[in-house]
Write a protein that holds these residues in place. Sequence first.
Motif, short mmCIF file in Angstrom:
data_model
loop_
_atom_site.label_atom_id
_atom_site.label_comp_id
_atom_site.label_asym_id
_atom_site.label_seq_id
_atom_site.Cartn_x
_atom_site.Cartn_y
_atom_site.Cartn_z
N GLY A 332 1.00 -5.59 -14.44
CA GLY A 332 1.47 -4.50 -15.29
C GLY A 332 2.36 -3.50 -14.58
O GLY A 332 2.43 -2.34 -14.97
N GLY A 333 3.05 -3.93 -13.54
CA GLY A 333 3.97 -3.05 -12.82
C GLY A 333 3.36 -2.35 -11.62
O GLY A 333 4.07 -1.64 -10.88
N ILE A 334 2.05 -2.51 -11.37
CA ILE A 334 1.43 -1.90 -10.19
C ILE A 334 1.87 -2.67 -8.94
O ILE A 334 1.94 -3.90 -8.94
CB ILE A 334 -0.10 -1.91 -10.31
CG1 ILE A 334 -0.54 -1.09 -11.52
CG2 ILE A 334 -0.75 -1.36 -9.04
CD1 ILE A 334 -2.03 -1.15 -11.78
N ILE A 335 2.17 -1.95 -7.89
CA ILE A 335 2.59 -2.55 -6.62
C ILE A 335 1.62 -2.10 -5.53
O ILE A 335 1.31 -0.90 -5.42
CB ILE A 335 4.02 -2.12 -6.25
CG1 ILE A 335 5.02 -2.71 -7.25
CG2 ILE A 335 4.36 -2.55 -4.82
CD1 ILE A 335 5.10 -4.21 -7.26
N ALA A 336 1.14 -3.05 -4.75
CA ALA A 336 0.29 -2.74 -3.59
C ALA A 336 0.98 -3.21 -2.32
O ALA A 336 1.39 -4.37 -2.23
CB ALA A 336 -1.08 -3.41 -3.73
N LEU A 337 1.13 -2.32 -1.38
CA LEU A 337 1.63 -2.68 -0.05
C LEU A 337 0.41 -2.89 0.85
O LEU A 337 -0.33 -1.95 1.13
CB LEU A 337 2.52 -1.57 0.51
CG LEU A 337 3.73 -1.19 -0.34
CD1 LEU A 337 4.51 -0.05 0.33
CD2 LEU A 337 4.65 -2.37 -0.58
N THR A 353 1.08 1.99 6.39
CA THR A 353 -0.29 2.01 5.86
C THR A 353 -0.29 1.46 4.44
O THR A 353 0.76 1.37 3.79
CB THR A 353 -0.87 3.44 5.86
OG1 THR A 353 0.01 4.30 5.11
CG2 THR A 353 -1.02 3.98 7.27
N ALA A 354 -1.47 1.10 3.96
CA ALA A 354 -1.57 0.51 2.63
C ALA A 354 -1.31 1.55 1.54
O ALA A 354 -1.67 2.72 1.69
CB ALA A 354 -2.95 -0.11 2.45
N SER A 355 -0.70 1.10 0.46
CA SER A 355 -0.41 1.98 -0.68
C SER A 355 -0.58 1.19 -1.97
O SER A 355 -0.32 -0.01 -2.02
CB SER A 355 1.04 2.50 -0.62
OG SER A 355 1.31 3.15 0.60
N ILE A 356 -1.02 1.88 -3.02
CA ILE A 356 -1.03 1.31 -4.36
C ILE A 356 -0.20 2.25 -5.23
O ILE A 356 -0.51 3.45 -5.34
CB ILE A 356 -2.46 1.16 -4.92
CG1 ILE A 356 -3.27 0.21 -4.04
CG2 ILE A 356 -2.42 0.64 -6.36
CD1 ILE A 356 -4.71 0.02 -4.50
N LEU A 357 0.87 1.72 -5.82
CA LEU A 357 1.87 2.54 -6.50
C LEU A 357 1.97 2.17 -7.98
O LEU A 357 1.58 1.08 -8.39
CB LEU A 357 3.23 2.33 -5.83
CG LEU A 357 3.27 2.50 -4.30
CD1 LEU A 357 4.61 2.06 -3.75
CD2 LEU A 357 2.97 3.94 -3.93
N ASN A 358 2.54 3.11 -8.76
CA ASN A 358 2.84 2.90 -10.18
C ASN A 358 1.59 2.87 -11.06
O ASN A 358 1.57 2.21 -12.10
CB ASN A 358 3.66 1.62 -10.41
CG ASN A 358 5.02 1.71 -9.77
OD1 ASN A 358 5.49 2.78 -9.39
ND2 ASN A 358 5.68 0.56 -9.63
N LEU A 478 10.50 -4.68 -7.18
CA LEU A 478 9.80 -3.40 -7.07
C LEU A 478 9.09 -3.28 -5.71
O LEU A 478 9.05 -2.21 -5.11
CB LEU A 478 8.77 -3.26 -8.19
CG LEU A 478 9.26 -2.77 -9.55
CD1 LEU A 478 8.15 -2.89 -10.58
CD2 LEU A 478 9.75 -1.32 -9.44
N TYR A 479 8.53 -4.39 -5.25
CA TYR A 479 7.83 -4.39 -3.97
C TYR A 479 8.79 -4.03 -2.84
O TYR A 479 8.50 -3.17 -1.99
CB TYR A 479 7.23 -5.78 -3.74
CG TYR A 479 6.44 -5.92 -2.45
CD1 TYR A 479 5.10 -5.58 -2.40
CD2 TYR A 479 7.04 -6.40 -1.29
CE1 TYR A 479 4.36 -5.70 -1.24
CE2 TYR A 479 6.32 -6.51 -0.11
CZ TYR A 479 4.99 -6.17 -0.10
OH TYR A 479 4.28 -6.30 1.06
N GLN A 480 9.94 -4.68 -2.81
CA GLN A 480 10.93 -4.40 -1.77
C GLN A 480 11.43 -2.96 -1.85
O GLN A 480 11.60 -2.29 -0.82
CB GLN A 480 12.10 -5.38 -1.89
CG GLN A 480 11.74 -6.81 -1.55
CD GLN A 480 12.91 -7.75 -1.75
OE1 GLN A 480 13.43 -7.87 -2.86
NE2 GLN A 480 13.34 -8.38 -0.68
N ARG A 485 11.69 2.57 0.37
CA ARG A 485 11.66 4.01 0.14
C ARG A 485 10.61 4.69 1.02
O ARG A 485 10.84 5.80 1.50
CB ARG A 485 11.34 4.29 -1.35
CG ARG A 485 12.52 4.01 -2.28
CD ARG A 485 12.24 4.49 -3.68
NE ARG A 485 13.41 4.35 -4.54
CZ ARG A 485 13.47 4.77 -5.79
NH1 ARG A 485 12.41 5.38 -6.32
NH2 ARG A 485 14.56 4.61 -6.50
N LEU A 486 9.48 4.03 1.22
CA LEU A 486 8.45 4.62 2.07
C LEU A 486 8.80 4.54 3.55
O LEU A 486 8.45 5.44 4.33
CB LEU A 486 7.10 3.91 1.82
CG LEU A 486 6.36 4.28 0.54
CD1 LEU A 486 5.17 3.36 0.34
CD2 LEU A 486 5.89 5.74 0.59
#
Length: 490
Positions: A332-337, A353-358, A478-480, A485-486
């Motif tokens: 659903g558009g969520i991105i996890a690094l 570091t880990a991130s969960i976005l959107n 979106l992942y890239q 950006r981070l």
Amino acid sequence: MNVLVIDVGTSSMRGILYDAHATELKKIQISYSPFYIDQIRVEQNASDWTSALIQICSGIARAAKEENLEIDVLSLTSQRSSVLPLSKDMEPLSPAIMWQDKRTVPLCRTLESHNPAIIKKTGSRINPVYSGSKMAWIRKNQPELFDHAAKLAVIPDYLVWLMTGRLITDHTYGSRSLLMNLKTREWDEELLRIFGLPRSMLCDLVSPGAVAGQVSGPFSRLTGLLEGTPLISAGGDQQCSALGLGVLHHGDAQVTAGTGAYIISGCDELPAVKGSEVIVGASAIPGKYILESSILACCSAFNWFHNAFYPEDDRSFELINQEILNSPPAAGGIIALPYFQGQGTPDWNSMATASILNLTLSSSRGDMARAVLEGVCYEIKVNMECMAQYLPAPSSIVLSGGLTKCPALSPSLSGILETPVTLYSNPESTALGAWMSAAVTTGLYSSWEEAFRAARASDAVSQTLPENRDNYKKGYSLYQESYSRLYPYS
């Protein structure tokens, strides 16, 4: 001919007794865990491996005697880059600095000017994972420990000594040190000078598949294994896993989704790497090479999410798997690094570091869990695109590792890579690779192809074809974008 494989992993050690057809006769597994002291330091006591090795060898020797089974040869495969200082009597002087440990990051930064020479000779840029960085850190930051150490060993070196009384290491471990010249397959004087390490503190190098020694009298009396039984150094765990998954020829590719995720492709010739986007290493097949990429958190990222957000009961893994399947592809558009331990290849961004976005108010726990799973798959795609500079695109990817227990992994990876994904029913790819090494070395089978066919003769094979490509193309974009950006300067 029966082969006892010792498979030394990050979270457990397994001993598996195989017959001449790679049929499993006996198996013992001992679990342990490193100490995650803080966000930087990861250590483990050598006694964990000593105890596990003795329990496994004693238990299988006893069971073999009861059932009148021979143990004709031992084959050792192990995790590769953890460092253990040893005294002149080969006693551990401190806990091992584990491969995940990041205390070497500042030191690595001071040596970055040497990257051109290091990359040219070792196939990798300087990084905090490899054993040479850890050895140099000990020299600089623990000089008293360094002065008392006779050897700076990796874990398989120590285990070979325990079993045989000899100190050797093979080319696969040397190629994870930043100290071995990949072309000559010898410790390199220029590299040793860069890291400030004397040659005398390193073990002698041998080819993977070589007989490292024979079971010594003391180890025989301790375990019941027959004195004089040959021990083969089959190679590092990821190299052996590649063997057990059929990476035998130029361009063959596999992904191991374990504690970390590893991508390995076969390479017949030593490639001239252009930078740090891939790793070149010695293959478990003598004289050949591999291209390797590393994602530092895979199962560990998934387990973190499970432990943090799901109840602790017998159905919790079943629940997370079902909720992932209920979530739509691309979450659903969520991105996890998934950078819980930093980023490995291609950028070696140890500060990531880990991130969960959107996230939105409609986001579910299952959506986030799927995003973590897909984040690992997106990171695999990043690395596969780097490998494509050196090798032809594989027609299929072979997948293995603990995360394959999650039923959404294979279809997600196939859709994201736009490549068929193959799985074997027997998950013991590393141990089977070590068995293959012993089978070829002893002449039981005349070729790697013949040994592989024997190892996988009874396996059921499944293949997943790509689907949901449009969703995953958007997700990958979106992942890239999220990563750039981070970390715009990585």
